[in-house]
Design an enzyme around this catalytic site. Structure first.
Site, PDB file in Angstrom:
ATOM      1  N   LYS A  78       7.878 -17.542   2.528  1.00 58.51           N
ATOM      2  CA  LYS A  78       6.450 -17.324   2.841  1.00 58.51           C
ATOM      3  C   LYS A  78       5.784 -16.890   1.552  1.00 58.51           C
ATOM      4  O   LYS A  78       5.862 -15.743   1.142  1.00 58.51           O
ATOM      5  CB  LYS A  78       6.318 -16.228   3.898  1.00 58.51           C
ATOM      6  CG  LYS A  78       5.209 -16.432   4.883  1.00 58.51           C
ATOM      7  CD  LYS A  78       3.797 -16.147   4.434  1.00 58.51           C
ATOM      8  CE  LYS A  78       3.437 -14.764   4.030  1.00 58.51           C
ATOM      9  NZ  LYS A  78       2.258 -14.775   3.143  1.00 58.51           N
ATOM     10  N   GLU A 109      11.795  -5.457  -3.534  1.00 61.90           N
ATOM     11  CA  GLU A 109      11.283  -5.194  -4.880  1.00 61.90           C
ATOM     12  C   GLU A 109       9.803  -4.869  -4.699  1.00 61.90           C
ATOM     13  O   GLU A 109       9.001  -5.752  -4.400  1.00 61.90           O
ATOM     14  CB  GLU A 109      11.515  -6.404  -5.780  1.00 61.90           C
ATOM     15  CG  GLU A 109      13.010  -6.676  -5.936  1.00 61.90           C
ATOM     16  CD  GLU A 109      13.371  -7.856  -6.811  1.00 61.90           C
ATOM     17  OE1 GLU A 109      12.485  -8.682  -7.114  1.00 61.90           O
ATOM     18  OE2 GLU A 109      14.543  -7.961  -7.193  1.00 61.90           O
ATOM     19  N   CYS A 118       4.552  -5.992 -11.640  1.00 61.17           N
ATOM     20  CA  CYS A 118       5.074  -4.738 -11.074  1.00 61.17           C
ATOM     21  C   CYS A 118       5.614  -3.824 -12.165  1.00 61.17           C
ATOM     22  O   CYS A 118       5.647  -2.609 -12.002  1.00 61.17           O
ATOM     23  CB  CYS A 118       6.175  -5.057 -10.070  1.00 61.17           C
ATOM     24  SG  CYS A 118       7.453  -6.091 -10.785  1.00 61.17           S
ATOM     25  N   GLU A 141      -0.516   3.161  -7.563  1.00 62.17           N
ATOM     26  CA  GLU A 141      -0.471   1.890  -8.297  1.00 62.17           C
ATOM     27  C   GLU A 141      -1.833   1.199  -8.220  1.00 62.17           C
ATOM     28  O   GLU A 141      -2.353   0.957  -7.128  1.00 62.17           O
ATOM     29  CB  GLU A 141       0.596   0.979  -7.686  1.00 62.17           C
ATOM     30  CG  GLU A 141       0.738  -0.338  -8.415  1.00 62.17           C
ATOM     31  CD  GLU A 141       1.678  -1.315  -7.701  1.00 62.17           C
ATOM     32  OE1 GLU A 141       1.558  -1.479  -6.481  1.00 62.17           O
ATOM     33  OE2 GLU A 141       2.531  -1.903  -8.392  1.00 62.17           O
TER      34      GLU A 141
HETATM   35  P1  NAD Z   1       1.632  -7.534  -0.381  1.00 63.95           P
HETATM   36  O1  NAD Z   1       2.666  -6.589   0.085  1.00 63.95           O
HETATM   37  O2  NAD Z   1       0.246  -7.384   0.141  1.00 63.95           O
HETATM   38  O3  NAD Z   1       2.045  -9.029   0.011  1.00 63.95           O
HETATM   39  C1  NAD Z   1       3.260  -9.602  -0.412  1.00 63.95           C
HETATM   40  C2  NAD Z   1       3.656 -10.696   0.541  1.00 63.95           C
HETATM   41  O4  NAD Z   1       3.927 -10.113   1.813  1.00 63.95           O
HETATM   42  C3  NAD Z   1       2.578 -11.743   0.797  1.00 63.95           C
HETATM   43  O5  NAD Z   1       3.207 -12.998   0.939  1.00 63.95           O
HETATM   44  C4  NAD Z   1       1.960 -11.283   2.100  1.00 63.95           C
HETATM   45  O6  NAD Z   1       1.351 -12.319   2.840  1.00 63.95           O
HETATM   46  C5  NAD Z   1       3.177 -10.760   2.824  1.00 63.95           C
HETATM   47  N1  NAD Z   1       2.889  -9.762   3.865  1.00 63.95           N
HETATM   48  C6  NAD Z   1       1.863  -8.866   3.893  1.00 63.95           C
HETATM   49  N2  NAD Z   1       1.956  -8.110   5.016  1.00 63.95           N
HETATM   50  C7  NAD Z   1       3.069  -8.525   5.675  1.00 63.95           C
HETATM   51  C8  NAD Z   1       3.706  -8.132   6.883  1.00 63.95           C
HETATM   52  N3  NAD Z   1       3.205  -7.145   7.631  1.00 63.95           N
HETATM   53  N4  NAD Z   1       4.824  -8.767   7.261  1.00 63.95           N
HETATM   54  C9  NAD Z   1       5.353  -9.747   6.514  1.00 63.95           C
HETATM   55  N5  NAD Z   1       4.794 -10.181   5.349  1.00 63.95           N
HETATM   56  C10 NAD Z   1       3.668  -9.576   4.947  1.00 63.95           C
HETATM   57  O7  NAD Z   1       1.684  -7.515  -1.952  1.00 63.95           O
HETATM   58  P2  NAD Z   1       0.765  -8.337  -2.981  1.00 63.95           P
HETATM   59  O8  NAD Z   1      -0.580  -7.714  -3.029  1.00 63.95           O
HETATM   60  O9  NAD Z   1       0.876  -9.786  -2.691  1.00 63.95           O
HETATM   61  O10 NAD Z   1       1.541  -8.091  -4.369  1.00 63.95           O
HETATM   62  C11 NAD Z   1       1.334  -7.007  -5.193  1.00 63.95           C
HETATM   63  C12 NAD Z   1       2.416  -5.966  -4.983  1.00 63.95           C
HETATM   64  O11 NAD Z   1       3.694  -6.528  -5.239  1.00 63.95           O
HETATM   65  C13 NAD Z   1       2.288  -4.803  -5.958  1.00 63.95           C
HETATM   66  O12 NAD Z   1       2.522  -3.595  -5.268  1.00 63.95           O
HETATM   67  C14 NAD Z   1       3.397  -5.061  -6.962  1.00 63.95           C
HETATM   68  O13 NAD Z   1       3.871  -3.930  -7.639  1.00 63.95           O
HETATM   69  C15 NAD Z   1       4.442  -5.664  -6.088  1.00 63.95           C
HETATM   70  N6  NAD Z   1       5.419  -6.427  -6.883  1.00 63.95           N
HETATM   71  C16 NAD Z   1       6.676  -5.918  -7.067  1.00 63.95           C
HETATM   72  C17 NAD Z   1       7.596  -6.603  -7.852  1.00 63.95           C
HETATM   73  C18 NAD Z   1       8.994  -6.079  -8.095  1.00 63.95           C
HETATM   74  O14 NAD Z   1       9.822  -6.833  -8.565  1.00 63.95           O
HETATM   75  N7  NAD Z   1       9.272  -4.817  -7.809  1.00 63.95           N
HETATM   76  C19 NAD Z   1       7.223  -7.809  -8.447  1.00 63.95           C
HETATM   77  C20 NAD Z   1       5.940  -8.288  -8.253  1.00 63.95           C
HETATM   78  C21 NAD Z   1       5.037  -7.590  -7.463  1.00 63.95           C
END
Ligand code: NAD
Length: 484
Positions: free
Chosen positions: A176, A252, A286, A388
């Site tokens: 997804k 992650e 991240c 963050e």
């Molecule tokens: P997000 O959590 O809003 O969304 C990530 C994914 O999860 C998307 O595909 C979204 O549609 C899906 N999602 C959202 N709610 C969900 C739910 N209730 N159930 C299942 N799926 C759901 O994050 P974002 O805004 O897309 O990304 C930014 C975040 O990602 C930041 O916090 C960043 O630090 C983190 N990030 C972490 C790493 C790492 O390796 N640690 C790498 C990249 C980004």
């Protein structure tokens, strides 16, 4: 208008409706995305289950890994298509997307093909009684149907970081991608199909998280595990969703990463390194640094030089060779970043550089632009230093002793990454080892050996991926004990 459809059992299919894929550079709609509903998510999970029980499940590791090397070659061949999709969705500068995102996608497949093909079995001889022995050996088996949910900041890189080891271990996947960046995951489906990966092994469902494909996927009873990269609150929600079925998760998540600059550091390299770690991908990595602790004797010099460096960043369109910095991903995300700029102001921060929306040429006016921003005058008590932001921002804070620097850096609920800048070898090892994080860099940032463990502590995640750590997540073991 370009259409991004769900990819289920080898077919591109529509869903329950469409939503717009928006170019963050201009605000224009660039594609229609077909949102998966319950029926499509169910079909994708069923297809993945059937593929697991089919020829894919019986394929030798060697053949599987050979197929993944073919995928890597095709990623190289179709780099132009992947690049176009990735840049249209994210607005990142083309050279950077090519060098990082697309190149790493191919490297992910090659690395996990090699690592997995080289993996042996663990065996122990058990001696018991007077002269009795038993041979124990552990068989590795695929985890099963894996849900892979990824964010928008490095869409292809992060998807393939999960997909490559999952497939190398013999799993099938329902991916997804983020609703903001549906493109490259869809192009990848064509590539896997062309490489000869059987139908149902890789499926893509498009949509949002809440009340959409994301929640439907993690709640589906046919999922054997979830690998997720995204924000910490979403991770917590997914954990709850799979808790009643006790499914493994690999997370992650977010970061609030610190850098520590000691007075003995090579300041040229430090300023350049900080500029990368704070502003790369418009701060939307991240691993990006959002807190910089600087030894007081060099504080003004480092802060001044870093601000000067930030002023040289060129915001612009992805195809402009002068561009160093793209837009944020969406206007909604810019609203969030702007809220933090306001919070910093209210906390009494001095804005060294940036602090708002830039004035750019007419054709970029609808885009999600934000100025690279540096603050002084904040402390660890301020909300903007604790949460963050995920934008091109950092708070610069002085310290006096090594002990204080370590305490300040570790004073956070997150634990993803840290950077230590120093020329003192002993201090480098000492301080890096004391960072409560998954990854501590010394005098560099973002360098990655893909076989080494990657992940975070605290709010930054659960588990480690990379090399054999990925294999541990994407496999189950059966220990066989044979009396001899
Ligand atoms: P997000 O959590 O809003 O969304 C990530 C994914 O999860 C998307 O595909 C979204 O549609 C899906 N999602 C959202 N709610 C969900 C739910 N209730 N159930 C299942 N799926 C759901 O994050 P974002 O805004 O897309 O990304 C930014 C975040 O990602 C930041 O916090 C960043 O630090 C983190 N990030 C972490 C790493 C790492 O390796 N640690 C790498 C990249 C980004």
């Amino acid at each position: 208008m370009r259409q991004y459809r769900n990819f289920i059992d080898g077919q591109f299919v529509e869903g329950i409706g469409t939503f717009a894929d928006v170019d963050p550079v201009t605000g224009a709609t660039i594609a229609e995305v077909h949102e998966a509903g319950a029926a499509q998510v169910d079909a994708a999970v069923s297809a993945a289950r059937a593929a697991l029980n089919g020829p894919w499940g019986r394929m030798s590791v060697r053949d599987r890994c050979q197929l993944l090397r073919r995928v890597a070659d095709l990623i190289d061949e179709r780099a132009g298509d992947l690049l176009a999709a990735e840049v249209a969705d994210t607005g990142k500068p083309e050279p950077r997307a090519l060098a990082l995102d697309i190149t790493r996608a191919a490297a992910n497949f090659r690395t996990f093909a090699d690592t997995t093909a080289a993996e042996g079995v663990e065996s122990f001889l058990l001696e018991y009684g007077e002269a009795s022995q038993a041979l124990n050996y552990a068989l590795r088996k695929p985890l099963g149907v894996v849900a892979a949910i990824v964010p928008w900041n490095l869409p292809l890189l992060l998807l393939t970081w999960k997909l490559a080891p999952a497939l190398a271990c013999g799993n099938t996947v329902v991916a997804k991608p983020s609703e903001e960046t549906p493109g490259s995951a869809t192009v990848l489906a064509e590539i896997l199909q062309e490489a000869g990966v059987p139908d149902g092994v890789y499926n893509v469902v498009h949509g949002f998280g809440k009340d959409s494909a994301g929640e439907l996927l993690v709640a589906h009873a046919g999922i054997d595990g979830v690998t997720f990269t995204g924000s910490s609150p979403t991770g917590a929600g997914i954990m709850k969703a799979v808790a009643s079925r006790v499914r493994p998760v690999s997370f992650e998540l977010g970061g609030k990463n610190a850098a520590i600059v000691f007075a003995d550091a090579d300041l040229d390299a430090t300023v350049e390194g900080l500029s990368q770690s704070i502003f790369a991908n418009t701060g939307q990595v991240c691993l990006c640094t959002e807190r910089v602790y600087i030894e007081r004797s060099v504080f003004n010099e480092v802060a001044g030089r870093l601000a000067e460096r930030a002023r040289t960043l060129k915001l612009g369109a992805p195809d402009d060779p002068e561009t160093t910095t793209g837009p944020l991903i969406s206007l909604a995300h810019r609203e969030k970043v702007l809220r933090y700029l306001k919070l910093a102001e209210q906390a009494g921060a001095t804005v060294l550089v940036g602090g708002g929306i830039p004035d750019l040429e007419e054709r970029l006016a609808g885009g999600c632009w934000i100025e690279p921003t540096l603050w002084t005058g904040l402390t660890n008590a301020d909300q903007v230093v604790r949460e963050e932001v995920f934008g091109p921002v950092a708070a610069l804070i002085p310290f006096d002793t090594e002990e204080e620097a370590v305490e300040l850096a570790n004073d956070t609920e997150y634990g993803l990454a840290a950077v230590v800048w120093t020329r003192d070898l002993k201090r480098a090892h000492r301080v890096a080892g004391r960072m409560d994080v998954g990854i501590a860099w010394v005098n560099t940032w973002f360098l990655r050996e893909l076989r080494s463990p990657f992940g975070g502590t605290g709010l930054s995640g659960l588990g480690r991926e990379g090399g054999r750590h990925s294999l541990d997540f994407y496999t189950e073991t059966t220990n066989v004990c044979v009396a001899l």
